[in-house]
Design a protein around this motif. Structure first.
Motif, PDB file in Angstrom:
ATOM      1  N   ALA A  91      63.210  32.654  59.428  1.00  0.00           N
ATOM      2  CA  ALA A  91      62.589  32.223  60.684  1.00  0.00           C
ATOM      3  C   ALA A  91      61.206  31.627  60.439  1.00  0.00           C
ATOM      4  O   ALA A  91      60.846  30.599  61.029  1.00  0.00           O
ATOM      5  N   LEU A  92      60.435  32.258  59.563  1.00  0.00           N
ATOM      6  CA  LEU A  92      59.100  31.735  59.261  1.00  0.00           C
ATOM      7  C   LEU A  92      59.185  30.384  58.572  1.00  0.00           C
ATOM      8  O   LEU A  92      58.414  29.461  58.883  1.00  0.00           O
ATOM      9  N   ALA A  93      60.097  30.260  57.609  1.00  0.00           N
ATOM     10  CA  ALA A  93      60.239  28.988  56.887  1.00  0.00           C
ATOM     11  C   ALA A  93      60.671  27.872  57.841  1.00  0.00           C
ATOM     12  O   ALA A  93      60.169  26.740  57.753  1.00  0.00           O
ATOM     13  N   ILE A  94      61.597  28.174  58.750  1.00  0.00           N
ATOM     14  CA  ILE A  94      62.044  27.168  59.715  1.00  0.00           C
ATOM     15  C   ILE A  94      60.893  26.759  60.632  1.00  0.00           C
ATOM     16  O   ILE A  94      60.696  25.575  60.925  1.00  0.00           O
ATOM     17  N   ALA A  95      60.123  27.731  61.083  1.00  0.00           N
ATOM     18  CA  ALA A  95      59.004  27.435  61.977  1.00  0.00           C
ATOM     19  C   ALA A  95      57.974  26.545  61.293  1.00  0.00           C
ATOM     20  O   ALA A  95      57.471  25.578  61.889  1.00  0.00           O
ATOM     21  N   MET A  96      57.667  26.852  60.021  1.00  0.00           N
ATOM     22  CA  MET A  96      56.670  26.059  59.304  1.00  0.00           C
ATOM     23  C   MET A  96      57.164  24.629  59.067  1.00  0.00           C
ATOM     24  O   MET A  96      56.365  23.694  58.998  1.00  0.00           O
ATOM     25  N   ALA A  97      58.482  24.463  58.940  1.00  0.00           N
ATOM     26  CA  ALA A  97      59.029  23.137  58.647  1.00  0.00           C
ATOM     27  C   ALA A  97      59.441  22.377  59.886  1.00  0.00           C
ATOM     28  O   ALA A  97      59.519  21.145  59.857  1.00  0.00           O
ATOM     29  N   SER A  99      58.669  23.442  63.575  1.00  0.00           N
ATOM     30  CA  SER A  99      58.037  23.663  64.872  1.00  0.00           C
ATOM     31  C   SER A  99      57.284  22.417  65.334  1.00  0.00           C
ATOM     32  O   SER A  99      56.534  21.802  64.572  1.00  0.00           O
ATOM     33  N   ARG A 100      57.460  22.065  66.583  1.00  0.00           N
ATOM     34  CA  ARG A 100      56.792  20.881  67.128  1.00  0.00           C
ATOM     35  C   ARG A 100      55.282  21.091  67.221  1.00  0.00           C
ATOM     36  O   ARG A 100      54.495  20.200  66.904  1.00  0.00           O
ATOM     37  N   SER A 101      54.868  22.254  67.695  1.00  0.00           N
ATOM     38  CA  SER A 101      53.435  22.518  67.836  1.00  0.00           C
ATOM     39  C   SER A 101      52.754  22.556  66.470  1.00  0.00           C
ATOM     40  O   SER A 101      51.625  22.070  66.318  1.00  0.00           O
ATOM     41  N   TYR A 102      53.441  23.103  65.472  1.00  0.00           N
ATOM     42  CA  TYR A 102      52.867  23.156  64.127  1.00  0.00           C
ATOM     43  C   TYR A 102      52.724  21.748  63.549  1.00  0.00           C
ATOM     44  O   TYR A 102      51.714  21.423  62.914  1.00  0.00           O
ATOM     45  N   GLN A 103      53.727  20.904  63.779  1.00  0.00           N
ATOM     46  CA  GLN A 103      53.661  19.529  63.299  1.00  0.00           C
ATOM     47  C   GLN A 103      52.507  18.780  63.953  1.00  0.00           C
ATOM     48  O   GLN A 103      51.801  18.000  63.295  1.00  0.00           O
ATOM     49  N   THR A 104      52.293  19.014  65.233  1.00  0.00           N
ATOM     50  CA  THR A 104      51.190  18.356  65.934  1.00  0.00           C
ATOM     51  C   THR A 104      49.846  18.754  65.344  1.00  0.00           C
ATOM     52  O   THR A 104      48.959  17.906  65.164  1.00  0.00           O
ATOM     53  N   ARG A 105      49.676  20.041  65.033  1.00  0.00           N
ATOM     54  CA  ARG A 105      48.405  20.475  64.444  1.00  0.00           C
ATOM     55  C   ARG A 105      48.202  19.871  63.061  1.00  0.00           C
ATOM     56  O   ARG A 105      47.073  19.518  62.690  1.00  0.00           O
ATOM     57  N   LYS A 106      49.260  19.734  62.295  1.00  0.00           N
ATOM     58  CA  LYS A 106      49.135  19.088  60.991  1.00  0.00           C
ATOM     59  C   LYS A 106      48.719  17.631  61.157  1.00  0.00           C
ATOM     60  O   LYS A 106      47.872  17.126  60.401  1.00  0.00           O
ATOM     61  N   GLU A 107      49.299  16.965  62.119  1.00  0.00           N
ATOM     62  CA  GLU A 107      48.947  15.561  62.352  1.00  0.00           C
ATOM     63  C   GLU A 107      47.505  15.421  62.819  1.00  0.00           C
ATOM     64  O   GLU A 107      46.816  14.459  62.448  1.00  0.00           O
ATOM     65  N   ASN A 108      47.026  16.364  63.616  1.00  0.00           N
ATOM     66  CA  ASN A 108      45.620  16.322  64.046  1.00  0.00           C
ATOM     67  C   ASN A 108      44.684  16.434  62.845  1.00  0.00           C
ATOM     68  O   ASN A 108      43.661  15.740  62.778  1.00  0.00           O
ATOM     69  N   LEU A 109      45.028  17.309  61.902  1.00  0.00           N
ATOM     70  CA  LEU A 109      44.217  17.445  60.691  1.00  0.00           C
ATOM     71  C   LEU A 109      44.258  16.160  59.879  1.00  0.00           C
ATOM     72  O   LEU A 109      43.224  15.698  59.356  1.00  0.00           O
ATOM     73  N   GLN A 228      47.548  31.111  60.243  1.00  0.00           N
ATOM     74  CA  GLN A 228      47.691  32.564  60.237  1.00  0.00           C
ATOM     75  C   GLN A 228      48.133  33.074  61.610  1.00  0.00           C
ATOM     76  O   GLN A 228      49.042  33.907  61.712  1.00  0.00           O
ATOM     77  N   ASP A 229      47.499  32.577  62.658  1.00  0.00           N
ATOM     78  CA  ASP A 229      47.884  32.988  64.011  1.00  0.00           C
ATOM     79  C   ASP A 229      49.314  32.553  64.327  1.00  0.00           C
ATOM     80  O   ASP A 229      50.056  33.277  64.996  1.00  0.00           O
ATOM     81  N   PHE A 230      49.685  31.363  63.851  1.00  0.00           N
ATOM     82  CA  PHE A 230      51.026  30.851  64.104  1.00  0.00           C
ATOM     83  C   PHE A 230      52.085  31.751  63.477  1.00  0.00           C
ATOM     84  O   PHE A 230      53.098  32.079  64.110  1.00  0.00           O
ATOM     85  N   VAL A 231      51.860  32.151  62.240  1.00  0.00           N
ATOM     86  CA  VAL A 231      52.818  33.031  61.552  1.00  0.00           C
ATOM     87  C   VAL A 231      52.949  34.357  62.290  1.00  0.00           C
ATOM     88  O   VAL A 231      54.061  34.880  62.472  1.00  0.00           O
ATOM     89  N   ILE A 232      51.827  34.885  62.737  1.00  0.00           N
ATOM     90  CA  ILE A 232      51.866  36.164  63.454  1.00  0.00           C
ATOM     91  C   ILE A 232      52.639  36.025  64.761  1.00  0.00           C
ATOM     92  O   ILE A 232      53.429  36.903  65.128  1.00  0.00           O
ATOM     93  N   GLU A 233      52.437  34.924  65.465  1.00  0.00           N
ATOM     94  CA  GLU A 233      53.155  34.731  66.724  1.00  0.00           C
ATOM     95  C   GLU A 233      54.651  34.554  66.494  1.00  0.00           C
ATOM     96  O   GLU A 233      55.468  35.036  67.296  1.00  0.00           O
ATOM     97  N   PHE A 307      63.055  31.960  71.580  1.00  0.00           N
ATOM     98  CA  PHE A 307      62.877  32.031  70.128  1.00  0.00           C
ATOM     99  C   PHE A 307      63.346  30.730  69.468  1.00  0.00           C
ATOM    100  O   PHE A 307      62.643  30.164  68.617  1.00  0.00           O
ATOM    101  N   ARG A 308      64.512  30.251  69.852  1.00  0.00           N
ATOM    102  CA  ARG A 308      65.020  29.002  69.273  1.00  0.00           C
ATOM    103  C   ARG A 308      64.108  27.832  69.627  1.00  0.00           C
ATOM    104  O   ARG A 308      63.845  26.955  68.785  1.00  0.00           O
ATOM    105  N   PHE A 309      63.626  27.823  70.860  1.00  0.00           N
ATOM    106  CA  PHE A 309      62.714  26.752  71.286  1.00  0.00           C
ATOM    107  C   PHE A 309      61.436  26.761  70.453  1.00  0.00           C
ATOM    108  O   PHE A 309      60.939  25.712  70.045  1.00  0.00           O
ATOM    109  N   THR A 310      60.898  27.950  70.203  1.00  0.00           N
ATOM    110  CA  THR A 310      59.673  28.063  69.401  1.00  0.00           C
ATOM    111  C   THR A 310      59.883  27.546  67.991  1.00  0.00           C
ATOM    112  O   THR A 310      58.986  26.918  67.406  1.00  0.00           O
ATOM    113  N   LEU A 311      61.059  27.787  67.423  1.00  0.00           N
ATOM    114  CA  LEU A 311      61.356  27.320  66.067  1.00  0.00           C
ATOM    115  C   LEU A 311      61.647  25.823  66.027  1.00  0.00           C
ATOM    116  O   LEU A 311      61.796  25.256  64.942  1.00  0.00           O
ATOM    117  N   GLY A 312      61.768  25.190  67.198  1.00  0.00           N
ATOM    118  CA  GLY A 312      62.092  23.772  67.229  1.00  0.00           C
ATOM    119  C   GLY A 312      63.577  23.500  67.088  1.00  0.00           C
ATOM    120  O   GLY A 312      63.972  22.373  66.763  1.00  0.00           O
TER     121      GLY A 312
END
Length: 545
Positions: A91-97, A99-109, A228-233, A307-312
């Motif tokens: 689940a963590l690996a899928i979220a990191m690869a 997740s829409r919100s995670y991708q957006t934060r990477k693009e902002n950086l 870190q907060d993302f992984v915890i959530e 849960f599925r929505f959060t994982l993208g």
């Protein structure tokens, strides 16, 4: 027979058509080259900021992750009877690869790193070149000609505030019928402008680049905190699904037990061993259990969709959290903290990345106050200008100019200085507030962990007591020494204790992760697995907390 104008028009059409055929594929190649160069520059800035912040760089890319697990899940049978079970690590690996919100934060950086390259450009050599041609056409082909002007130059700002410019100019006149008759007027010029008071020195001159680079470092630290907060959530939502599933199973077992109790009570009532109203109580308890079970099923399905929505992932994808992860958590029990509250507070105050950012932002404001003070100085500058025609017989034309500007209206400078002072005071107050908020957060999490620990231990004891109570009450009911209501109450207490025990264990686990995060002792790898540092040493990645 074609006229000269018709011949020239036809020639232009052929040239334009040929140019389009050449440029169309070239545009794609230029786009690929631009993307490659932009990526190289942006990733370089991110690595530099990571090294400046953490002493090392972490892998980073905004490209879509080629995750085999995600692709396999997307092509799985959505109508299959048995769902695909995801471990916490999956689940963590899928979220990191994915997740829409995670991708957006990477693009902002990434965009922040790209913006930094534009500021960096202003402090490197800036090259420029241009060609300006005028084509003159007349009815006489022999008078047609091209007047071409070529200009090239380079410019750079130095740390002292000086601006250096070097320019080259060439004028050419070429005739189709007499190319040997062209004329040229070439020149080379050099110019340097150096402020001596206002605008002098690296403190003022390099501030745009300095601030942009520091802002890049701040963004990298913020992104690490977000990771870190993302992984915890994600972990919190994962265990929330399992907790809801556990409650569903408990409600199902309770419903099955209530059916058995109702049947037994009805048989006892028919035999005259208990009153009819007690059988009715059992029947009412069965109906209530059925309602709770239905509600639990609905809650579990909603938790799965969230849960599925959060994982993208598509919400109708047939994947669920693996119930074995909750069993692992129960077998592991409560992981005790290896730190005192005082040490935790000190660790948070010293190491929290957001506090490090806040303290350095105070430094930025202090530096800005000093810059605004220097802005009161008069503008005194010296300019040296040298130019020479590219003719062996020509001389170098040199000029030295001093310029002094004494401003008598200080309204804007006065206001900018006062605003800078107020901004510094605000930043200091903000730092104090952030420090107090971190202390408050750590203390609150410490209390929550103590409360979760106490509740979990009490609920475990309550489960054991409730189980014995159900057994004893069942025997007493058979002997006619207890009422049906006593058994129903005992089973309700057992159900409540089981649910509360699971909730307390999950809450303790997530709050423990948040506690490590709050004191900056929470590390994750590129796949989202975390490290729980014990006594300053990493335990290594843990697949389950």
């Amino acid at each position: 027979m074609l006229t000269v104008d018709e011949m020239m028009l036809s020639l232009r059409k052929w040239i334009m058509a040929a140019g389009l055929l050449v440029l169309l594929p070239s545009c794609a190649r230029i786009g690929n080259y631009a993307e490659e160069k932009a990526n190289h520059a942006a990733y370089g800035n991110i690595r530099g900021a990571q090294i400046s912040s953490f002493g090392e760089s972490d892998p980073f890319t905004i490209n879509s992750e080629d995750d085999e697990l995600v692709r396999a899940l997307l092509h799985s049978d959505r109508q299959a009877d048995n769902p695909e079970l995801l471990s916490l690590a999956d689940a963590l690996a899928i979220a990191m690869a994915n997740s829409r919100s995670y991708q957006t934060r990477k693009e902002n950086l990434f965009i922040q790193a790209l913006n930094l390259t534009e500021v960096q450009k202003d402090f490197n050599w800036d090259y420029s070149a241009s060609v300006d041609s005028d084509v003159s056409l007349s009815e006489s082909f022999g008078n047609n000609g091209v007047d071409t002007k070529i200009e090239a130059g380079m410019k750079r700002t130095l740390a002292s505030g000086a601006t250096i410019t070097l320019d080259f100019t060439q004028n050419l006149v070429n005739y189709f019928t007499n190319p040997d008759g062209s004329s040229d007027d070439n020149s080379l010029s050099f110019k340097i402008i150096q402020p001596l008071l206002n605008g002098f020195g690296p403190l003022v001159t390099m501030e745009p680049l300095r601030q942009a680079e520091r802002s890049m470092v701040y963004t990298v630290r913020d992104f690490k905190r977000f990771q870190q907060d993302f992984v915890i959530e994600i972990a919190s939502e994962y265990y929330s699904v399992l907790r809801t599933l556990d409650q569903l199973n408990n409600e199902r077992k309770n419903y099955e037990s209530s059916i058995s109790n109702r049947e037994q009570s009805e048989s006892y009532a028919k035999a005259g061993r208990i009153a009819d109203f007690e059988a009715a109580q059992a029947r009412q308890s069965e109906l209530n259990a059925a309602d709770r079970w239905t509600l639990s099923r609905s809650s579990y399905q909603k938790a799965l969709d969230d849960f599925r929505f959060t994982l993208g992932l598509p919400v109708d994808l047939n994947v669920e959290a693996n119930p074995d992860e909750l069993k692992i958590l129960e077998n592991r029990g409560l992981v005790e903290l290896d730190i005192t509250l005082d040490a935790a507070l000190e660790n948070a105050s010293s190491n929290r990345l957001d506090l490090v950012n806040s303290r350095q932002q105070v430094e930025d404001k202090e530096r800005n106050v000093e810059i605004q003070q220097r802005n009161f100085l008069p503008k005194l500058g010296v300019t040296y200008d040298a130019s020479k025609a590219l003719d062996p017989n020509s001389d170098v034309d040199q000029k030295l100019n001093f310029n002094l500007n004494l401003p008598f209206d200080w309204t804007e400078k006065r206001n900018d200085f006062r605003i800078a002072q107020i901004s510094l005071d605000r930043e200091k107050r903000s730092l104090e507030e952030d420090e107090d908020d971190v202390q408050r957060s750590v203390r609150d999490l410490w209390r929550k962990l103590e409360r979760n620990r106490s509740v979990y231990q009490n609920r475990l004891l309550s489960v054991r007591l409730s189980e014995r109570r159900v057994e004893n009450t069942t025997l007493l009911l058979k002997q006619g020494k207890a009422l049906t209501r006593d058994l129903l109450d005992a089973e309700d207490d057992l159900l409540s204790s089981k649910n509360e025990a699971t909730a307390a264990l999950v809450d303790y686990t997530i709050n423990r992760l948040r506690f490590w995060d709050a004191i900056e002792r929470f590390e994750i790898d590129p796949k989202g697995m975390w490290y729980e540092q014990q006594n300053g040493n990493d335990e290594g990645p843990v697949a389950t907390p």
